[in-house]
Motif scaffolding. Structure first.
Motif, PDB file in Angstrom:
ATOM      1  N   THR A 146     -26.332 -16.046  10.622  1.00  0.00           N
ATOM      2  CA  THR A 146     -26.436 -17.469  10.873  1.00  0.00           C
ATOM      3  C   THR A 146     -26.105 -18.191   9.578  1.00  0.00           C
ATOM      4  N   ASP A 147     -25.310 -19.224   9.662  1.00  0.00           N
ATOM      5  CA  ASP A 147     -24.861 -19.960   8.475  1.00  0.00           C
ATOM      6  C   ASP A 147     -24.223 -19.028   7.456  1.00  0.00           C
ATOM      7  N   ARG A 148     -23.373 -18.155   7.956  1.00  0.00           N
ATOM      8  CA  ARG A 148     -22.691 -17.187   7.101  1.00  0.00           C
ATOM      9  C   ARG A 148     -21.261 -16.978   7.569  1.00  0.00           C
ATOM     10  N   ALA A 149     -20.445 -16.474   6.651  1.00  0.00           N
ATOM     11  CA  ALA A 149     -19.068 -16.098   6.937  1.00  0.00           C
ATOM     12  C   ALA A 149     -18.941 -14.587   6.827  1.00  0.00           C
ATOM     13  N   VAL A 150     -18.070 -14.031   7.656  1.00  0.00           N
ATOM     14  CA  VAL A 150     -17.823 -12.584   7.646  1.00  0.00           C
ATOM     15  C   VAL A 150     -16.314 -12.366   7.646  1.00  0.00           C
ATOM     16  N   ALA A 151     -15.838 -11.542   6.725  1.00  0.00           N
ATOM     17  CA  ALA A 151     -14.410 -11.216   6.687  1.00  0.00           C
ATOM     18  C   ALA A 151     -14.239  -9.726   6.453  1.00  0.00           C
ATOM     19  N   THR A 152     -13.292  -9.140   7.162  1.00  0.00           N
ATOM     20  CA  THR A 152     -12.991  -7.723   7.010  1.00  0.00           C
ATOM     21  C   THR A 152     -11.513  -7.555   6.688  1.00  0.00           C
ATOM     22  N   SER A 153     -11.241  -6.757   5.676  1.00  0.00           N
ATOM     23  CA  SER A 153      -9.869  -6.416   5.315  1.00  0.00           C
ATOM     24  C   SER A 153      -9.729  -4.908   5.418  1.00  0.00           C
ATOM     25  N   GLY A 154      -8.698  -4.454   6.132  1.00  0.00           N
ATOM     26  CA  GLY A 154      -8.520  -3.020   6.312  1.00  0.00           C
ATOM     27  C   GLY A 154      -7.071  -2.682   6.569  1.00  0.00           C
ATOM     28  N   ILE A 155      -6.777  -1.386   6.562  1.00  0.00           N
ATOM     29  CA  ILE A 155      -5.396  -0.937   6.756  1.00  0.00           C
ATOM     30  C   ILE A 155      -5.210  -0.276   8.110  1.00  0.00           C
ATOM     31  N   TYR A 156      -6.227  -0.330   8.972  1.00  0.00           N
ATOM     32  CA  TYR A 156      -6.165   0.424  10.221  1.00  0.00           C
ATOM     33  C   TYR A 156      -5.431  -0.293  11.343  1.00  0.00           C
ATOM     34  N   GLU A 157      -5.168  -1.591  11.215  1.00  0.00           N
ATOM     35  CA  GLU A 157      -4.444  -2.308  12.267  1.00  0.00           C
ATOM     36  C   GLU A 157      -3.032  -2.683  11.839  1.00  0.00           C
ATOM     37  N   ARG A 158      -2.900  -3.280  10.673  1.00  0.00           N
ATOM     38  CA  ARG A 158      -1.593  -3.772  10.219  1.00  0.00           C
ATOM     39  C   ARG A 158      -0.927  -2.832   9.222  1.00  0.00           C
ATOM     40  N   GLY A 159      -1.537  -1.663   8.983  1.00  0.00           N
ATOM     41  CA  GLY A 159      -0.930  -0.720   8.063  1.00  0.00           C
ATOM     42  C   GLY A 159      -0.994  -1.192   6.619  1.00  0.00           C
ATOM     43  N   ASP A 160       0.005  -0.814   5.846  1.00  0.00           N
ATOM     44  CA  ASP A 160       0.008  -1.106   4.410  1.00  0.00           C
ATOM     45  C   ASP A 160       0.470  -2.542   4.154  1.00  0.00           C
ATOM     46  N   HIS A 161      -0.443  -3.504   4.402  1.00  0.00           N
ATOM     47  CA  HIS A 161      -0.105  -4.909   4.180  1.00  0.00           C
ATOM     48  C   HIS A 161      -0.791  -5.498   2.951  1.00  0.00           C
ATOM     49  N   VAL A 162      -1.712  -4.725   2.337  1.00  0.00           N
ATOM     50  CA  VAL A 162      -2.365  -5.158   1.101  1.00  0.00           C
ATOM     51  C   VAL A 162      -1.841  -4.300  -0.039  1.00  0.00           C
ATOM     52  N   PHE A 163      -1.376  -4.953  -1.102  1.00  0.00           N
ATOM     53  CA  PHE A 163      -0.759  -4.236  -2.216  1.00  0.00           C
ATOM     54  C   PHE A 163      -1.618  -4.328  -3.477  1.00  0.00           C
ATOM     55  N   ASN A 164      -1.594  -3.253  -4.249  1.00  0.00           N
ATOM     56  CA  ASN A 164      -2.181  -3.268  -5.577  1.00  0.00           C
ATOM     57  C   ASN A 164      -1.196  -3.980  -6.495  1.00  0.00           C
ATOM     58  N   PRO A 165      -1.547  -5.160  -7.015  1.00  0.00           N
ATOM     59  CA  PRO A 165      -0.573  -5.918  -7.810  1.00  0.00           C
ATOM     60  C   PRO A 165      -0.219  -5.253  -9.137  1.00  0.00           C
ATOM     61  N   ARG A 166      -1.045  -4.293  -9.574  1.00  0.00           N
ATOM     62  CA  ARG A 166      -0.740  -3.595 -10.825  1.00  0.00           C
ATOM     63  C   ARG A 166       0.408  -2.610 -10.627  1.00  0.00           C
ATOM     64  N   THR A 167       0.375  -1.905  -9.488  1.00  0.00           N
ATOM     65  CA  THR A 167       1.365  -0.865  -9.229  1.00  0.00           C
ATOM     66  C   THR A 167       2.483  -1.328  -8.300  1.00  0.00           C
ATOM     67  N   ARG A 168       2.248  -2.470  -7.601  1.00  0.00           N
ATOM     68  CA  ARG A 168       3.171  -2.971  -6.575  1.00  0.00           C
ATOM     69  C   ARG A 168       3.306  -1.990  -5.408  1.00  0.00           C
TER      70      ARG A 168
END
Length: 249
Positions: A161-183
């Motif tokens: 209640t009165d909170r936000a929830v966010a989930t980031s994962g690779i199980y639906e969209r695959g490799d869509h998040v990148f490590n900016p150090r290694t690209r």
């Protein structure tokens, strides 16, 4: 009252649990939908005529952009510094503030609902959730966090209640998040969920932690004093939660 709107490449579910006349609730939903479509027109990287696309092509300067776009660019720069570069709107190359925009736009939508008189509502934009007050049952809103390998199962059920929830994962969209150090695509964590008071930051923190890999577990722990709880699953199936994660009984 429930409504589902297709916008920003996902489905946004709007649930209002306030004891208000139906025309008032419908007007609130209409305002939220108008706002989200406005955000989509302005920030979509898939629309050639969006502000973001025009800025990417250097057809306009930052000084020519809307106040909202300037805010988003400043917020992304602040998050880049706060996360030691792991939240990077340029991680995949051209400017792409989508990792901030969706959470921010839903946070603003929730604030608009509250200002209009809705104290009990829940917005869900493809897993980015902003809940205020209580559900129609008079209980905290229940949020299921999908199992990262078995889509018909849940890893956790949260009561918020009165909170936000966010989930980031690779199980639906695959490799869509990148490590900016290694690209290179992020690895080490399969799923990260963050719960906190602001969806714009909650969403960005989940993305940054996923980009960090297992080092993100220690970084998430540092957010707890600021009111952000978390849960994560590693690539090899280990699960971690902060002590204050609001799991349902």
């Amino acid at each position: 009252m429930h409504h589902a709107e297709h916008v920003m490449g996902t489905v946004v579910s709007i649930d209002l649990a306030d004891d208000l006349p139906a025309p008032v609730l419908r007007a609130m939903i209409g305002d939220v939908c108008s706002w989200l479509h406005e955000v989509d027109r302005r920030f979509s990287t898939y629309r050639d005529d969006s502000e973001v696309s025009r800025l990417r092509r250097r057809e306009i300067d930052v000084s020519d952009c809307s106040a909202d776009l300037r805010h988003v660019l400043e917020a992304c720069a602040d998050l880049w510094r706060e996360t030691d570069g792991y939240f990077d709107a340029y991680a995949a190359g051209p400017l792409d503030p989508s990792g901030y925009v969706k959470g921010w736009s839903v946070e603003v939508a929730s604030a608009r609902l509250a200002e209009a008189g809705s104290v009990n509502h829940c917005l869900n934009a493809g897993g980015d959730i902003r809940a205020r007050g209580l559900s129609a049952k008079g209980e905290p809103w229940r949020v299921g966090i999908r199992h990262p390998w078995e889509p018909d199962k849940l890893s956790w059920v949260l009561a918020v209640t009165d909170r936000a929830v966010a989930t980031s994962g690779i199980y639906e969209r695959g490799d869509h998040v990148f490590n900016p150090r290694t690209r290179e695509p992020a690895h080490g964590l399969r799923s990260v969920t963050v719960v906190g008071p602001d969806l714009a930051l909650t969403d960005a923190y989940a993305t940054a932690a996923l980009a960090m890999g297992e080092a993100g577990l220690a970084w998430l722990a540092k957010l707890t004093p600021e009111g952000y709880e978390s849960a994560a699953v590693t690539d090899d199936g280990r699960a971690f939660t902060s002590s204050g994660l609001p799991t349902a009984a």
